[in-house]
Write a protein that holds these residues in place. Structure first.
Motif, mmCIF file in Angstrom:
data_model
loop_
_atom_site.group_PDB
_atom_site.id
_atom_site.type_symbol
_atom_site.label_atom_id
_atom_site.label_comp_id
_atom_site.label_asym_id
_atom_site.label_seq_id
_atom_site.Cartn_x
_atom_site.Cartn_y
_atom_site.Cartn_z
ATOM 1 N N GLU A 242 0.859 -1.183 0.000
ATOM 2 C CA GLU A 242 0.000 0.000 0.000
ATOM 3 C C GLU A 242 0.894 1.231 0.000
ATOM 4 O OE1 GLU A 242 -2.791 0.472 3.260
ATOM 5 O OE2 GLU A 242 -3.514 2.393 2.476
ATOM 6 N N ASN B 135 -4.414 4.910 -2.149
ATOM 7 C CA ASN B 135 -5.561 5.537 -1.480
ATOM 8 C C ASN B 135 -6.143 6.650 -2.339
ATOM 9 O OD1 ASN B 135 -5.718 4.383 1.384
ATOM 10 N ND2 ASN B 135 -3.539 4.830 1.134
ATOM 11 N N GLU C 181 -7.980 2.116 -3.390
ATOM 12 C CA GLU C 181 -8.663 1.989 -2.097
ATOM 13 C C GLU C 181 -9.598 3.168 -1.911
ATOM 14 O OE1 GLU C 181 -6.120 1.305 1.237
ATOM 15 O OE2 GLU C 181 -5.242 -0.495 0.353
ATOM 16 N N ASP D 138 -11.946 0.610 1.698
ATOM 17 C CA ASP D 138 -10.991 0.840 2.788
ATOM 18 C C ASP D 138 -11.718 1.132 4.099
ATOM 19 O OD1 ASP D 138 -8.542 1.186 3.969
ATOM 20 O OD2 ASP D 138 -8.047 3.048 2.927
ATOM 21 N N LYS E 5 -11.192 -4.143 3.037
ATOM 22 C CA LYS E 5 -10.162 -3.981 4.051
ATOM 23 C C LYS E 5 -10.813 -3.760 5.403
ATOM 24 C CE LYS E 5 -6.100 -2.365 3.101
ATOM 25 N NZ LYS E 5 -4.956 -1.439 2.838
ATOM 26 N N GLU F 206 -6.269 -5.046 8.347
ATOM 27 C CA GLU F 206 -5.307 -3.959 8.581
ATOM 28 C C GLU F 206 -4.833 -3.965 10.025
ATOM 29 O OE1 GLU F 206 -6.811 -0.148 6.067
ATOM 30 O OE2 GLU F 206 -7.513 -0.268 8.111
HETATM 31 CA CA CA Z 1 -5.767 2.637 2.857
#
Ligand code: CA
Ligand code: C2E
Ligand code: CA
Ligand code: CA
Length: 278
Positions: free
Chosen positions: A58, A116, A148, A178, A199, A235
């Motif tokens: 990421e 992101n 994301e 996300d 996620k 995460e």
């Molecule tokens: Ca993220």
């Protein structure tokens, strides 16, 4: 007591205005940071829970302000409110795609690069053009790029969100939702969106060992995602107990300090090379 209360009220307003002034100063500096080359991407590895093989990274934005490193939680909200997130996010996307291409060219496997995308960026009329341009300029294989998106980006207009997501997937990109569980989307709503991956937010992973409810929520999220045909990334996995539970519950991937911290490019490249040499 009266005058003390009065004083604290005065101090409080003064503090507020100090904060406001700081914020404005930061916003001005933020608007110059791109031109000054003060942004940098760190990369945090994700791995397969069963094999512990590295599967991707990421990209996480860092701002090297002259006074020191400013964490994204302090400047992303300002960038989002001011609209600066649009040019900053464009830079992130280009940089992440270029880095992914470099890594793909250097080895046989193709680690995924997750990027992101803020709600404002996602909703911007130029967003699709920006994505196309980043793919073209970098020459990266789109199927190794994962965007994301948070629930916040999906709330405004479901129909146009779905249409945009379909367009992104037609380009070959993958989509992840996300921080799942921290927003307000209903579960029924979720199934309408063409999303590949979910996620699970760090807060749920943290609570997974605390009590039966914490464990039940994470298990339910994994099952829900799988029943909708999505893969799941947990995460904020920090210890082997969390890792073992997640593996038992058939979570697909993990990301967290227990496997790797976010690393600047040389560190991430070294991690990838070591993994490839195994
Ligand atoms: Ca993220
Ligand atoms: P996020 O997308 O949820 O990113 C994960 C955050 O969790 C990262 O914080 C990462 O360093 C942290 N983290 C990962 N594993 C662990 C762990 O095991 N324990 C703990 N305590 N923390 C862990 P970071 O890099 O400070 O980023 C914070 C947030 O800033 C991100 O949350 C994301 O919302 C935003 N952000 C970062 N880079 C970008 C970007 O390029 N664009 C946009 N729009 N937002 C970004
Ligand atoms: Ca997240
Ligand atoms: Ca988070």
């Amino acid at each position: 007591a009266q005058s003390q209360q009065g004083n604290s009220a005065v101090i409080y307003t003064e503090n507020l205005s100090v904060n406001e002034r700081e914020r404005l100063a930061l916003e001005t500096q933020l608007s110059q940071a791109l031109d000054r080359g003060e942004f940098e991407l760190f990369y945090q590895a994700q791995c397969d829970l069963n094999t512990r093989r590295l599967s991707g990274f990421e990209a996480l934005l860092r701002w090297r302000h002259p006074d020191g490193l400013i964490p994204p939680d302090r400047f992303i909200p300002i960038a989002e409110e001011s609209g600066l997130i649009v040019p900053i996010g464009r830079w992130v996307l280009h940089q992440a795609c270029r880095q992914a291409k470099t890594w793909h060219d250097a080895g046989r496997d193709r680690p995924v690069m997750a990027v992101n995308i803020s709600p404002r960026q996602f909703q911007h009329p130029e967003f699709m053009a920006t994505v196309r341009e980043a793919l073209r300029d970098s020459g990266v294989d789109p199927c190794c790029i994962e965007l994301e998106i948070t629930e916040g980006a999906m709330m405004d207009d479901a129909e146009s969100t779905i249409a945009k997501m379909a367009e992104l997937r037609a380009l070959g990109l993958h989509l992840a939702i996300d921080d799942f569980g921290t927003g307000y989307s209903s579960l029924a709503y979720l199934k309408r969106f063409p999303i590949d991956r979910l996620k699970i937010d760090r807060s749920f992973v943290r609570d997974l060992g605390r009590d039966e409810e914490g464990a039940a929520i994470v298990q339910a999220l994994i099952q829900l995602a799988h029943s909708l045909g999505m893969t799941v990334v947990a995460e904020g996995v920090e210890d082997s107990h969390q890792e073992a539970c997640l593996r038992d519950w058939r979570c697909d991937l993990m990301q967290g300090f227990g496997y790797a911290r976010p690393l600047p490019e040389p560190g991430a490249s070294a991690l990838l090379e070591a993994h490839r040499a195994e």
